[in-house]
Write a protein that holds these residues in place. Structure first.
Motif, PDB file in Angstrom:
ATOM      1  N   THR A 582       1.062  -1.383   0.024  1.00 44.97           N
ATOM      2  CA  THR A 582       0.304  -0.443  -0.166  1.00 44.97           C
ATOM      3  C   THR A 582       1.046   1.666  -0.173  1.00 44.97           C
ATOM      4  O   THR A 582       0.517   2.022  -0.671  1.00 44.97           O
ATOM      5  CB  THR A 582      -0.787  -0.021   0.917  1.00 44.97           C
ATOM      6  N   ASP A 583       1.946   1.605   1.155  1.00 36.10           N
ATOM      7  CA  ASP A 583       2.708   2.675   0.981  1.00 36.10           C
ATOM      8  C   ASP A 583       3.652   2.741  -0.530  1.00 36.10           C
ATOM      9  O   ASP A 583       3.710   4.090  -1.350  1.00 36.10           O
ATOM     10  CB  ASP A 583       3.647   2.578   1.535  1.00 36.10           C
ATOM     11  N   GLU A 584       3.707   1.492  -1.089  1.00 33.12           N
ATOM     12  CA  GLU A 584       4.701   2.126  -2.401  1.00 33.12           C
ATOM     13  C   GLU A 584       3.587   1.877  -3.557  1.00 33.12           C
ATOM     14  O   GLU A 584       4.038   3.302  -4.070  1.00 33.12           O
ATOM     15  CB  GLU A 584       4.850   0.579  -3.082  1.00 33.12           C
ATOM     16  N   ALA A 585       2.363   1.997  -3.688  1.00 34.99           N
ATOM     17  CA  ALA A 585       1.044   2.755  -4.414  1.00 34.99           C
ATOM     18  C   ALA A 585       0.906   3.768  -4.271  1.00 34.99           C
ATOM     19  O   ALA A 585       0.675   4.218  -4.621  1.00 34.99           O
ATOM     20  CB  ALA A 585      -0.164   1.468  -4.401  1.00 34.99           C
ATOM     21  N   VAL A 586       0.688   4.204  -2.770  1.00 41.04           N
ATOM     22  CA  VAL A 586       0.795   5.135  -2.563  1.00 41.04           C
ATOM     23  C   VAL A 586       2.062   6.272  -2.621  1.00 41.04           C
ATOM     24  O   VAL A 586       1.606   7.501  -3.713  1.00 41.04           O
ATOM     25  CB  VAL A 586       0.240   5.737  -1.179  1.00 41.04           C
ATOM     26  N   ALA A 587       3.191   6.169  -2.534  1.00 42.90           N
ATOM     27  CA  ALA A 587       4.302   6.597  -3.155  1.00 42.90           C
ATOM     28  C   ALA A 587       4.037   7.045  -4.366  1.00 42.90           C
ATOM     29  O   ALA A 587       4.154   8.255  -5.233  1.00 42.90           O
ATOM     30  CB  ALA A 587       5.233   6.317  -2.498  1.00 42.90           C
ATOM     31  N   LEU A 588       3.512   6.197  -5.468  1.00 36.04           N
ATOM     32  CA  LEU A 588       3.818   5.853  -7.019  1.00 36.04           C
ATOM     33  C   LEU A 588       2.602   6.560  -7.406  1.00 36.04           C
ATOM     34  O   LEU A 588       2.823   7.156  -8.616  1.00 36.04           O
ATOM     35  CB  LEU A 588       3.596   4.427  -7.358  1.00 36.04           C
ATOM     36  N   LEU A 589       1.503   6.611  -6.792  1.00 31.40           N
ATOM     37  CA  LEU A 589       0.375   7.602  -7.332  1.00 31.40           C
ATOM     38  C   LEU A 589       0.729   9.316  -7.307  1.00 31.40           C
ATOM     39  O   LEU A 589       0.406   9.847  -8.018  1.00 31.40           O
ATOM     40  CB  LEU A 589      -1.465   6.770  -6.572  1.00 31.40           C
ATOM     41  N   LYS A 590       1.442   9.309  -5.598  1.00 37.84           N
ATOM     42  CA  LYS A 590       1.289  10.506  -5.510  1.00 37.84           C
ATOM     43  C   LYS A 590       2.461  11.547  -6.631  1.00 37.84           C
ATOM     44  O   LYS A 590       2.377  12.289  -7.536  1.00 37.84           O
ATOM     45  CB  LYS A 590       1.820  10.887  -4.148  1.00 37.84           C
ATOM     46  N   ALA A 591       3.121  11.047  -6.753  1.00 35.06           N
ATOM     47  CA  ALA A 591       4.775  11.565  -8.123  1.00 35.06           C
ATOM     48  C   ALA A 591       4.044  11.375  -9.095  1.00 35.06           C
ATOM     49  O   ALA A 591       4.050  12.173 -10.137  1.00 35.06           O
ATOM     50  CB  ALA A 591       5.516  10.032  -7.540  1.00 35.06           C
ATOM     51  N   HIS A 592       2.868  10.353  -9.890  1.00 30.79           N
ATOM     52  CA  HIS A 592       2.163  10.389 -10.932  1.00 30.79           C
ATOM     53  C   HIS A 592       1.242  11.360 -11.268  1.00 30.79           C
ATOM     54  O   HIS A 592       1.389  12.008 -12.373  1.00 30.79           O
ATOM     55  CB  HIS A 592       1.486   8.944 -11.291  1.00 30.79           C
ATOM     56  N   VAL A 593       0.677  11.868  -9.898  1.00 30.36           N
ATOM     57  CA  VAL A 593       0.250  12.863 -10.461  1.00 30.36           C
ATOM     58  C   VAL A 593       0.762  14.195 -10.585  1.00 30.36           C
ATOM     59  O   VAL A 593       0.647  14.872 -11.516  1.00 30.36           O
ATOM     60  CB  VAL A 593      -0.707  13.661  -9.174  1.00 30.36           C
ATOM     61  N   ALA A 594       2.276  14.333  -9.362  1.00 29.87           N
ATOM     62  CA  ALA A 594       3.056  15.790  -9.500  1.00 29.87           C
ATOM     63  C   ALA A 594       3.631  14.907 -11.517  1.00 29.87           C
ATOM     64  O   ALA A 594       3.657  16.428 -12.061  1.00 29.87           O
ATOM     65  CB  ALA A 594       4.198  15.103  -8.730  1.00 29.87           C
ATOM     66  N   GLN A 595       3.805  14.343 -11.678  1.00 23.03           N
ATOM     67  CA  GLN A 595       4.189  14.067 -13.265  1.00 23.03           C
ATOM     68  C   GLN A 595       2.702  14.454 -14.400  1.00 23.03           C
ATOM     69  O   GLN A 595       3.686  14.982 -15.318  1.00 23.03           O
ATOM     70  CB  GLN A 595       4.884  12.365 -13.303  1.00 23.03           C
ATOM     71  N   GLN A 596       1.767  14.377 -13.931  1.00 29.21           N
ATOM     72  CA  GLN A 596       1.256  14.562 -15.555  1.00 29.21           C
ATOM     73  C   GLN A 596       0.655  16.039 -15.291  1.00 29.21           C
ATOM     74  O   GLN A 596       0.618  16.727 -16.017  1.00 29.21           O
ATOM     75  CB  GLN A 596      -0.476  13.422 -13.968  1.00 29.21           C
ATOM     76  N   ILE A 597       0.602  16.145 -13.864  1.00 28.95           N
ATOM     77  CA  ILE A 597      -0.341  18.325 -13.600  1.00 28.95           C
ATOM     78  C   ILE A 597       0.880  18.644 -13.561  1.00 28.95           C
ATOM     79  O   ILE A 597       1.389  19.496 -13.596  1.00 28.95           O
ATOM     80  CB  ILE A 597      -1.245  17.886 -12.738  1.00 28.95           C
ATOM     81  N   GLY A 598       1.674  18.257 -12.061  1.00 30.46           N
ATOM     82  CA  GLY A 598       3.009  19.586 -11.571  1.00 30.46           C
ATOM     83  C   GLY A 598       2.454  19.157 -10.033  1.00 30.46           C
ATOM     84  O   GLY A 598       1.636  18.584  -9.899  1.00 30.46           O
ATOM     85  N   ALA A 599       3.446  19.808  -9.606  1.00 29.76           N
ATOM     86  CA  ALA A 599       3.554  19.431  -8.117  1.00 29.76           C
ATOM     87  C   ALA A 599       2.809  20.334  -7.029  1.00 29.76           C
ATOM     88  O   ALA A 599       2.151  19.264  -5.914  1.00 29.76           O
ATOM     89  CB  ALA A 599       5.368  19.211  -7.368  1.00 29.76           C
ATOM     90  N   ILE A 600       2.010  21.626  -7.999  1.00 28.17           N
ATOM     91  CA  ILE A 600       1.469  21.466  -6.942  1.00 28.17           C
ATOM     92  C   ILE A 600       0.075  20.595  -6.203  1.00 28.17           C
ATOM     93  O   ILE A 600      -1.153  21.523  -6.095  1.00 28.17           O
ATOM     94  CB  ILE A 600       0.926  23.126  -7.322  1.00 28.17           C
ATOM     95  N   ALA A 601      -0.537  19.820  -7.671  1.00 34.44           N
ATOM     96  CA  ALA A 601      -1.515  19.019  -7.357  1.00 34.44           C
ATOM     97  C   ALA A 601      -1.605  17.418  -7.176  1.00 34.44           C
ATOM     98  O   ALA A 601      -2.051  17.184  -6.882  1.00 34.44           O
ATOM     99  CB  ALA A 601      -2.597  18.467  -8.623  1.00 34.44           C
ATOM    100  N   ARG A 602       0.215  17.687  -6.503  1.00 34.62           N
ATOM    101  CA  ARG A 602       0.355  15.702  -6.011  1.00 34.62           C
ATOM    102  C   ARG A 602      -0.711  15.778  -4.370  1.00 34.62           C
ATOM    103  O   ARG A 602      -0.670  17.094  -3.155  1.00 34.62           O
ATOM    104  CB  ARG A 602       1.866  16.021  -5.023  1.00 34.62           C
TER     105      ARG A 602
END
Ligand code: WTA
Length: 654
Positions: A582-602
């Protein structure tokens, strides 16, 4: 805003009249309200004539026959950059400083009005030589450096249209904005300074243009970070090669008042950001008028500083166009407030003798948290007017701002407005209004605001309702780039009828017994995180674009520091469940949002859940998720298709 402060907002009775000394030295003119009330359109026409230089004077102020697309001063012609630059030099103010720039790493530069005019003329010549002319779109993706201001004004000088993209947005976000606008040129930098490090920008541009299908012909690159960059020969050009060698002579041509000036993308209730379109004469009139009157500007003596990034509307209207149209001296700062030390902003105020300071509540709250001993180390006695923008300012933060930053005497103007409104719409005028913590207070002269109930009738104070603008205003948006239907649908369909157009802002508000307006936050699926607008739908679509994710729901949860914070609830696909902890999945998804939109959306938090609360018709009930995210008792679940879902979710999070 923490929800418990809504109550205190509703019962605020402290009032702060302007001091006699402030009022005596203020440009405040109570007759503005009377003149505007007598004839709103004539009032704006007077402002347009007084505040701007027209190459061809207009004869008609407002043409509303194409409502809801307004034309202001349509048969007049002007050059926006000339109004921000040349005319001040011609009036004998060429030596006045326009920009005191402070880089985060300690670099500095200053530009007088004469120097800035020369730099913009050179940039205009260089950009024109790349084939950019009236109506062409230019994307600008830069840090807060003088070249950002120069690039915007150079594009405006040519009658072309800029689309500034905040440097914190990802390559993906940049790509969609470049494509939507059909930009011909991108102006960027190798990198900029942030939090003590160089962050790359040119790399993101390369990524955005990688598929080779874009309309972009050239990329003009400012050297700022001195970081290594990839180079596409023929496409990429250095700013210092093209601009510094260009002629310093450039005659500004007048363009019609409705010539598009810029597109600025902002989040809405659907996944796709909207390209908000602003034009020239009306926009410049209202931003100049509000900058002068709301901040009580004395251009000969004031040093003004607005901390917004030029990538947001506040940076457009109150860093670039308003202050420069008014011939103001201002500070421009590249970096973060706490680099290299937590007193950096206060040090800058002391260094330049800043007199007018305009920032966001989220910044003030973070300074409150750090403690008053930090600003106390600096001499802030030059400050005489303080401003706030971007989200409601809670009374506690308001009082702290006044006491600790404003020596207990500086007036605070809480300014309500939006990307779409272009300029300030609701604010006190500091030499006139009795200030009230937590309230944006009154519409500025010439603006008509109403608070309506769901049924469209006006609510009686102190009831709450929805905020609408009931009459067209000069700096109003002229549309959504390429999508006229969405423009009407989003802003005008809710309350307009029988040919009477009312602009629905998306904010809830309440009028108190003094007639002051208190803003209560968004009523739609737009979040306000640190004063930045983010769309729940946009973050949800970023999450589901990850192959792990089956479904996602995003809510804005109250957060002490950032106003709201992004909280996501995610269902992982069955065949992906065992791929990560779960922790890995959460970290990966946070990074994915930052990469898709930008760090402000993390997202601040991501909860992996097995179900989402839905109505029988399949609509996600975000309200219930918000209860969970804010740690409240869960509200009414009777409309859920399966009312046990919430028990499952909330048990899991305990
Ligand atoms: C919110 C920023 C309360 C509001 C200029 C609006 C505010 C949205 C205030 C626009 C304020 C802005 N008090 N709320 N003084 N100023 N807002 O487009 O919800 O980034 O609709 O423009 O910010 O955000 P935008």
């Amino acid at each position: 805003m923490p929800s418990n402060s809504i109550d205190s907002l509703l019962h605020e009775d402290r009032q702060f009249p302007p001091s006699p000394e402030f009022a005596a030295n203020s440009i405040a003119d109570p007759s503005l309200y009377e003149r505007a009330a007598a004839s709103r359109v004539e009032f704006w026409a007077d402002q347009a004539r007084e505040l701007l230089d027209w190459e061809t004077p207009f004869t008609t102020a407002l043409d509303w026959s194409g409502a809801p697309v307004a034309k202001w001063f349509a048969d007049g012609r002007l050059n926006v950059a000339y109004n921000c630059l040349d005319r001040h030099v011609l009036a004998g103010h060429g030596e006045r400083i326009a920009l005191h720039w402070e880089g985060e790493n300690g670099d500095t530069a200053s530009y007088s009005y004469a120097e800035l005019t020369r730099a913009v003329k050179q940039a205009a010549n260089a950009i024109a030589a790349l084939g950019v002319g009236q109506g062409d779109r230019v994307a600008i993706y830069l840090p807060v450096i003088p070249e950002a201001v120069i690039a915007m004004l150079a594009v405006a000088r040519l009658g072309a249209v800029h689309s500034v993209v905040f440097g914190g947005f990802s390559s993906e976000s940049l790509r969609s904005r470049i494509d939507d606008a059909g930009a011909k040129l991108v102006i960027t930098a190798d990198g900029g300074w942030r939090k003590g490090k160089v962050f790359p920008l040119k790399d993101a541009v390369d990524g955005a243009l990688a598929n080779g299908t874009s309309t972009v012909e050239h990329v003009l690159v400012v050297r700022r970070g001195h970081n290594e960059v990839q180079w596409t020969v023929g496409r990429d050009l250095w700013w210092h090669d093209e601009v510094a060698t260009a002629s310093t002579e450039h005659e500004a041509e007048g363009f019609e008042a409705e010539n598009p000036l810029f597109i600025l993308y902002t989040s809405g209730t659907t996944g796709k950001p909207k390209g908000i379109l602003h034009t020239s004469g009306g926009y410049l009139t209202q931003v100049a008028f509000t900058h002068r009157n709301v901040f009580d500007l004395h251009p000969e003596t004031d040093v003004y500083w607005c901390t917004a990034d030029v990538g947001w509307i506040t940076g457009h209207s109150y860093v670039v166009y308003g202050p420069l149209a008014n011939g103001a001296t201002q500070v421009l700062y590249e970096g973060t407030p706490d680099t290299p030390h937590p007193g950096r902003w206060w040090e800058i105020i002391q260094k330049y003798g800043v007199t007018i300071f305009y920032t966001a509540p989220t910044a003030i709250r973070s300074f409150m948290k750090a403690g008053r001993q930090i600003p106390a180390q600096f001499d802030l006695s030059s400050l005489r007017v303080l401003g706030s923008v971007g989200e409601p300012i809670n009374p506690e933060a308001w009082i702290w701002y006044r006491d600790v930053i404003g020596a207990g005497t500086a007036p605070i103007v809480d300014t309500w407005w939006q990307t779409e409104t272009g300029g300030i719409m609701i604010s006190a005028l500091p030499g006139i209004t009795n200030l009230k913590p937590g309230s944006a207070q009154v519409p500025i002269p010439g603006i008509k605001i109403d608070i309506l109930g769901e049924d469209g009738t006006r609510v009686d104070p102190p009831a709450g309702g929805l905020l609408v603008v009931s009459e067209p205003w000069p700096s109003m948006l002229r549309g959504i780039w390429g999508d006229p239907e969405r423009f009407v649908e989003t802003y005008w369909s809710r309350f307009s009828k029988d040919g009477v157009w009312k602009y629905f802002a998306g904010d809830g508000a309440h009028v108190d017994s003094d007639g002051d307006i208190v803003l209560l936050g968004r009523v739609d699926d737009v979040m306000n995180v640190s004063g930045h607008r983010l769309s729940t739908a946009e973050i949800e679509s970023a999450l589901v674009s990850n192959p792990m994710v089956a479904e996602a729901a995003v809510v804005g949860a109250a957060d002490e520091a950032t106003g709201q914070a992004v909280v996501a609830f995610v269902i992982i696909k069955t065949n992906q469940k065992d791929a990560h902890t779960t922790d890995e999945a959460v970290a990966l998804l946070k990074a994915h949002v930052a990469q898709q939109i930008g760090a402000i959306a993390r997202p601040r938090q991501i909860f992996i859940v097995s179900e989402l609360p839905k109505t029988r018709s399949g609509k996600i009930m975000r309200r219930l998720l918000q209860d969970v995210a804010e740690g409240r008792e869960i509200g009414d679940t009777t409309t859920l298709a399966d009312s046990s879902v919430m028990t499952v979710i909330s048990d899991k999070l305990k």
